[in-house]
Design a protein around this motif. Structure first.
Motif, PDB file in Angstrom:
ATOM      1  N   THR A 121      -5.619   1.157   2.509  1.00  0.00           N
ATOM      2  CA  THR A 121      -5.620   1.448   3.947  1.00  0.00           C
ATOM      3  C   THR A 121      -5.737   0.162   4.760  1.00  0.00           C
ATOM      4  N   LYS A 150     -10.274   3.344  -1.234  1.00  0.00           N
ATOM      5  CA  LYS A 150      -9.075   3.678  -0.457  1.00  0.00           C
ATOM      6  C   LYS A 150      -9.063   2.895   0.857  1.00  0.00           C
ATOM      7  N   MET A 151     -10.206   2.910   1.526  1.00  0.00           N
ATOM      8  CA  MET A 151     -10.292   2.259   2.826  1.00  0.00           C
ATOM      9  C   MET A 151     -10.128   0.746   2.696  1.00  0.00           C
ATOM     10  N   PRO A 179       0.793  -1.221   0.000  1.00  0.00           N
ATOM     11  CA  PRO A 179       0.000   0.000   0.000  1.00  0.00           C
ATOM     12  C   PRO A 179       0.834   1.285   0.000  1.00  0.00           C
ATOM     13  N   ASP A 180       2.136   1.177  -0.253  1.00  0.00           N
ATOM     14  CA  ASP A 180       3.019   2.306   0.017  1.00  0.00           C
ATOM     15  C   ASP A 180       2.810   3.551  -0.835  1.00  0.00           C
ATOM     16  N   SER A 181       2.315   3.407  -2.046  1.00  0.00           N
ATOM     17  CA  SER A 181       2.223   4.600  -2.883  1.00  0.00           C
ATOM     18  C   SER A 181       0.990   5.446  -2.597  1.00  0.00           C
ATOM     19  N   CYS A 182       0.033   4.897  -1.856  1.00  0.00           N
ATOM     20  CA  CYS A 182      -1.204   5.645  -1.591  1.00  0.00           C
ATOM     21  C   CYS A 182      -0.909   6.857  -0.712  1.00  0.00           C
ATOM     22  N   THR A 183      -1.395   8.026  -1.142  1.00  0.00           N
ATOM     23  CA  THR A 183      -1.230   9.219  -0.305  1.00  0.00           C
ATOM     24  C   THR A 183      -2.539   9.564   0.396  1.00  0.00           C
ATOM     25  N   ALA A 184      -3.497   8.651   0.363  1.00  0.00           N
ATOM     26  CA  ALA A 184      -4.787   8.849   1.025  1.00  0.00           C
ATOM     27  C   ALA A 184      -5.545  10.047   0.452  1.00  0.00           C
ATOM     28  N   CYS A 185      -5.269  10.389  -0.821  1.00  0.00           N
ATOM     29  CA  CYS A 185      -5.837  11.623  -1.375  1.00  0.00           C
ATOM     30  C   CYS A 185      -7.340  11.517  -1.610  1.00  0.00           C
ATOM     31  N   THR A 186      -7.872  10.288  -1.652  1.00  0.00           N
ATOM     32  CA  THR A 186      -9.303  10.009  -1.795  1.00  0.00           C
ATOM     33  C   THR A 186      -9.879  10.265  -3.197  1.00  0.00           C
ATOM     34  N   ARG A 204     -17.291   0.723   1.837  1.00  0.00           N
ATOM     35  CA  ARG A 204     -16.533   1.766   2.531  1.00  0.00           C
ATOM     36  C   ARG A 204     -15.556   2.487   1.606  1.00  0.00           C
ATOM     37  N   PRO A 213      -3.663   8.855  -8.765  1.00  0.00           N
ATOM     38  CA  PRO A 213      -2.505   9.587  -9.283  1.00  0.00           C
ATOM     39  C   PRO A 213      -1.185   8.959  -8.854  1.00  0.00           C
ATOM     40  N   SER A 214      -1.252   7.912  -8.010  1.00  0.00           N
ATOM     41  CA  SER A 214      -0.024   7.300  -7.499  1.00  0.00           C
ATOM     42  C   SER A 214       0.204   5.890  -8.036  1.00  0.00           C
TER      43      SER A 214
END
Lengths: 538, 398
Positions: B39, B34-35, B8-15, B31, B68-69
């Motif tokens: 996450t 992302k979640m 999951p490292d590239s996720c910036t939680a940008c939603t 949910r 975007p990631s």
């Protein structure tokens, strides 16, 4: 004026261990902490509950203490200890001759080491470098410093223990060479007050020298700075130690959702010299590559640093040359009765240190109750019925974590909050799975004065986004709950974001940089935090 | 071979993925990507638990497209689903929906009987969790493979390999036949390898990952054999194409996928490439007809633009309008499930409305199950783009 029998200075592992032990033996005690609980070295380390393997060759006694305490803590502390087991892995860079010495030394002090094939090790931990040469299994475990400290405090409170955080010691009161009290200042309000007491135990760790100096006594504690890296996910499900003489960057510890790599070692002048830098991070990555060759492709969350309280009677001993054993200094020998400093030591043996110090204090106080900290659990297991109930209210992957953080009583309270307002079930911190209800419960605790205090109790803000989303949510929650410490939201924002920034700055590249730009966009762009602070002239 | 980190490292939680997820827009039961994806992946690595909303991910891949990631979010979900089912029993419903190929082979002897039986047994299917309203496909009287064997092709030195996939082979063989006709019109001989098996897409979405991997290994071996010889491999089904090209790389560690993937084409994409090289037969007859076009999510996920629209624009007189109204909701067998049917129809509602508002009575789309869903939801006829290309070639000679 408050009165107590014993004042314990230092809200780290040793201090809370002593507080708990004293209270369990029926001695009235107050613990003072200059910041928040576990603010110092007890949360600024790798969180490894040593099997003792790391010390076996050079310091057999430390190794023996470790395996004994490790065995006890895995039993009494199962809500802050994760029984991951550990590997000692020798890489192609490490001296083969050391391996035999190590196996022998471990056997001598009773640390079980089970050799396994490299193939089997790679099957169990696929991210390990295939270049490793040999692997042993040892009973290492991961221990959560925050939770361990909190659970000791929770246990001590049950026995009447009191805790004052953000309280710094400014004077030791004495009369006829006997301690009679202590002068303290609340660092948030500036208020100065006295506490009458018969005994002072300094478990101030790296700050022990400064405390002793207040009584005109010289205690030679050499703060030794160690920097560590937290990675975004579990790159290993077991602890992995480098099989070589103890050195920098040779321990990987999985903790819940993350992995920690440590540690560096460098003598520093000040105990609060804890701002990590990029050079240390790069050094750690270079060393860590021998065990995990893809280390640079794993995202870092932050770097952090703490100072080991190394003690030596010899003022010239420093770093890993100094003993990791602990020493209890009875300052009666320095001419002041009722004052003891406990120095040196390490997290794994905190309970033993506490027992020895408490024995000494109880001897003076003529208290004969034996120590029971090795047999009584820190917190009781949450009942299956309560766990089943919790699962109805907490989101997936949330119930067990919340139970281990909160204990049964706290869990009941948070469930009650959700029952009352079901929308409080939503996650305030999505990365670490922390509900709005739990954040509100932690914020309402008497030891919470800023968002970081809530963070240490809940892990909120310690995951992937490092506060990008939970900062505004938690500030909003504190504000909406009308908490006394939440009146100035600009200050809350600044404190939390700056705290996160401290650990992000030394790793500001790659995904971290992208995450930080998103954070900057939210707080500087959309919310105009800096503008708001300037406009209001703060 | 590039090591695919499904971490999951590239996720910036940008939603951004949440904003683009059609399922999240249709139901609060999910949910969000992302979640449930990156996450919870961090949590899945550290403890065992069950995220009940994992089953709502339709694997439509709009999250992956919008990220975007570059996080393969839906693949993380599919892997989590496989992990979930590792020690659990699958429902009969999921087995049936995932094993279209096996079901088809069982029915192949008597497709007429199978179809009759299916009509009669919708009540039974409903009982095991397949919606009685969903547009289940009928079996064709003869499979594509059978039709193809009886077809006399003109031999040409340039050859292409065709991967028909289950839907074309068993349910809609005419698309395959249209494909062969179009290739022949371009002086290309079509090779069909009988060793090909289901790409695995319907297996993956229901957690039958091990079976999907077995299929992948067999297909990869054949695909490599042909592409190593320099033959292009072509699909007419965008979900098969995505699976063979991209998802194999994300889901499994099989050598050589990245290499053959460069020679794997969607049929429309392949024809447009020919056009770019000046090699496309452009003897298109005029078709004075109006159509709507729907871009399947799994086409958009391949990042090749809309080759079908561009290709059809070459045909004189033809008026094809891109509906540009998002996911149709079917997502393979997702919309067939009784508990997902309403969600699936809700997801497609925007597209259905756009189609109805256009007043056009036929929709063109590459994906077989999209066509089923659109026919059902918007009450229109549907076509594969190649059917129009073939029709145009034939009109030229009239």
């Amino acid at each position: 004026m408050q009165k107590t029998t014993v004042v314990v200075i230092g809200g780290g592992a040793t201090g809370v261990g002593i507080l708990r032990d004293l209270c369990m033996r029926g001695v009235d005690a107050i613990l003072l902490e200059q910041q928040d609980l576990a603010y110092g070295t007890s949360s600024r380390y790798h969180g490894l509950l040593h099997s003792g393997g790391r010390y076996a060759v050079k310091d057999a006694e430390a190794g023996k203490e470790c395996i004994e305490e490790n065995t006890i803590l895995r039993k009494i502390g199962r809500h802050c200890v994760e029984q991951t087991e550990g590997f000692f892995a020798r890489t192609h860079l490490d001296d083969e001759a050391f391996e035999g010495k190590w196996v022998e030394a471990c056997a001598k002090v009773g640390i079980p080491t089970i050799p396994i094939s490299v193939e089997e090790a790679l099957r169990l931990e696929p991210n390990l470098s295939p270049k490793i040469k040999s692997v042993y299994r040892v009973p290492d475990a991961a221990i959560d410093g925050f939770r361990m400290v909190w659970q000791n405090v929770a246990s001590a409170r049950k026995y009447g223990g009191r805790v004052l955080t953000y309280t710094t010691v400014i004077g030791i009161e004495q009369s006829n060479n006997q301690v009679v009290g202590i002068k303290v200042r609340n660092t948030l309000t500036g208020e100065v007050s006295d506490i009458a007491c018969d005994f002072i135990v300094s478990a101030a760790g790296s700050w022990a020298g400064e405390i002793a100096a207040l009584a005109g006594i010289n205690v030679n504690v050499q703060p030794d700075r160690g920097t560590l890296i937290a990675f975004n996910h579990r790159i290993t499900s077991r602890i992995v130690n480098r099989l070589r003489p103890a050195s920098d960057g040779d321990i990987f510890v999985p903790h819940g959702s993350i992995t920690i790599l440590g540690t560096t070692s460098a003598s520093v002048n000040k105990p609060d010299d804890t701002v990590p830098n990029a050079k240390e991070v790069v050094e750690l990555l270079n060393i860590g590559e021998a065990l995990f060759e893809d280390i640079r492709s794993y995202r870092m969350l932050r770097a952090f640093a703490g100072t080991r309280p190394l003690y030596s009677a010899d003022p010239n001993a420093t770093g890993r040359g100094a003993s990791r054993g602990f020493v209890t200094l009875d300052h009666a020998h320095d001419g002041l009765k009722g004052f003891v400093s406990v120095v040196g030591g390490k997290f794994t043996t905190y309970r033993l240190m506490a027992e020895k110090v408490t024995d000494l204090v109880c001897g003076y106080l003529n208290v004969k109750t034996p120590c029971r900290t090795a047999v009584e659990n820190l917190v009781e297991d949450t009942s299956p019925a309560l766990m089943a109930k919790a699962r109805l209210y907490f989101p997936a992957y949330g119930a067990e974590l919340a139970a281990s953080r909160l204990g049964s009583e706290g869990l009941e309270k948070v469930i009650a909050r959700i029952q009352e307002k079901p929308e409080k079930r939503q996650l305030l911190c999505e990365c670490e799975n922390v509900t709005m209800a739990e954040v509100e419960e932690a914020a309402a605790d008497s030891t919470s004065y800023m968002i970081s205090d809530v963070r240490r109790k809940t892990r909120m803000g310690m995951g992937t986004c490092q506060g990008a989303f939970c900062t505004f949510r938690s500030v909003g929650a504190v504000d909406a709950n009308g908490l006394s410490w939440g009146k100035d939201t600009n200050v809350l924002f600044k404190e939390f974001l700056q705290g996160r920034w401290k650990g992000i700055r030394p790793i500001l590249w790659g995904n971290v940089m992208r995450e930080m730009e998103l954070t900057r966009g939210i707080y500087e762009g959309t919310l105009n935090i800096n503008g708001a602070i300037d406009n209001e002239g703060i | 071979m590039k090591k695919h980190h499904n971490n999951p490292d590239s996720c910036t939680a940008c939603t951004v993925c949440i904003a683009n997820c059609p399922v999240t827009a249709a139901t609060r039961k999910f949910r969000g990507p992302k979640m449930v994806g990156p996450t919870l992946e961090r949590m899945r690595l550290s403890q065992d638990d069950i995220e009940p909303s994992l089953e709502y991910c339709s694997n439509c891949k709009n999250c992956d497209m919008s990220c975007p990631s570059g996080v393969p979010i839906s693949t993380l979900n599919m892997l989590a689903r496989a992990k979930y089912f590792k020690n659990r029993k699958r429902s009969l419903r999921d087995w049936i929906l995932s094993h279209g190929e096996k079901m088809a082979k069982l029915s192949a002897a008597t497709p007429g009987m199978a179809n009759f039986g299916m009509k009669m047994s919708r009540g039974i299917l409903k009982k095991i969790g397949i919606s009685d309203k969903a547009p289940l496909p009928a079996y064709a009287s003869k499979s594509f493979i059978k039709l193809f064997k009886n077809l006399k092709q003109t031999s040409y030195p340039d050859k292409v390999v065709f991967y028909p996939g289950c839907f074309i082979n068993y349910n809609d063989p005419q698309v395959g036949m249209d494909f062969v006709a179009v290739m022949q019109a371009n002086k290309l001989e079509v090779i069909v390898e009988e060793g090909f098996v289901c790409c695995g897409s319907p297996l993956v979405v229901n957690g039958f990952l091990d079976e999907a991997e077995e299929n992948a290994k067999q297909n990869v071996q054949i695909l490599k054999k042909w592409t190593d010889k320099g033959y292009p491999v072509i699909t007419c089904c965008t979900s098969c194409g995505l699976m063979l090209k991209q998802e194999y790389q994300e889901l499994f560690h099989i050598e050589g996928v990245a290499e053959y993937a460069k020679q794997l084409y969607d049929a429309d994409e392949f024809l447009l490439d020919l056009h770019d090289q000046g090699r496309l037969n452009t003897n298109f007859g005029t078709l004075n007809e109006k159509y709507m076009y729907h871009a399947p999510c799994h086409l958009r996920a391949q990042g090749m633009g809309l080759p079908g629209v561009e290709l059809l624009a070459l045909i004189p007189g033809l008026d094809v309008q891109d509906a540009d109204a998002g996911c149709c909701g079917i997502s393979g067998n997702y919309g067939f499930k009784d508990d997902k049917y309403d969600i699936s129809m809700e997801i497609g509602s925007g597209l259905f409305k756009a189609i109805k508002d256009s007043g056009r009575d036929t929709v063109v789309s590459e994906c077989g199950t999209c066509r089923l869903q659109i026919g059902h939801g918007a009450n229109v006829k549907t076509l594969h783009p190649l059917t129009l290309v073939r029709k145009s070639y034939e009109a030229y000679h009239k």
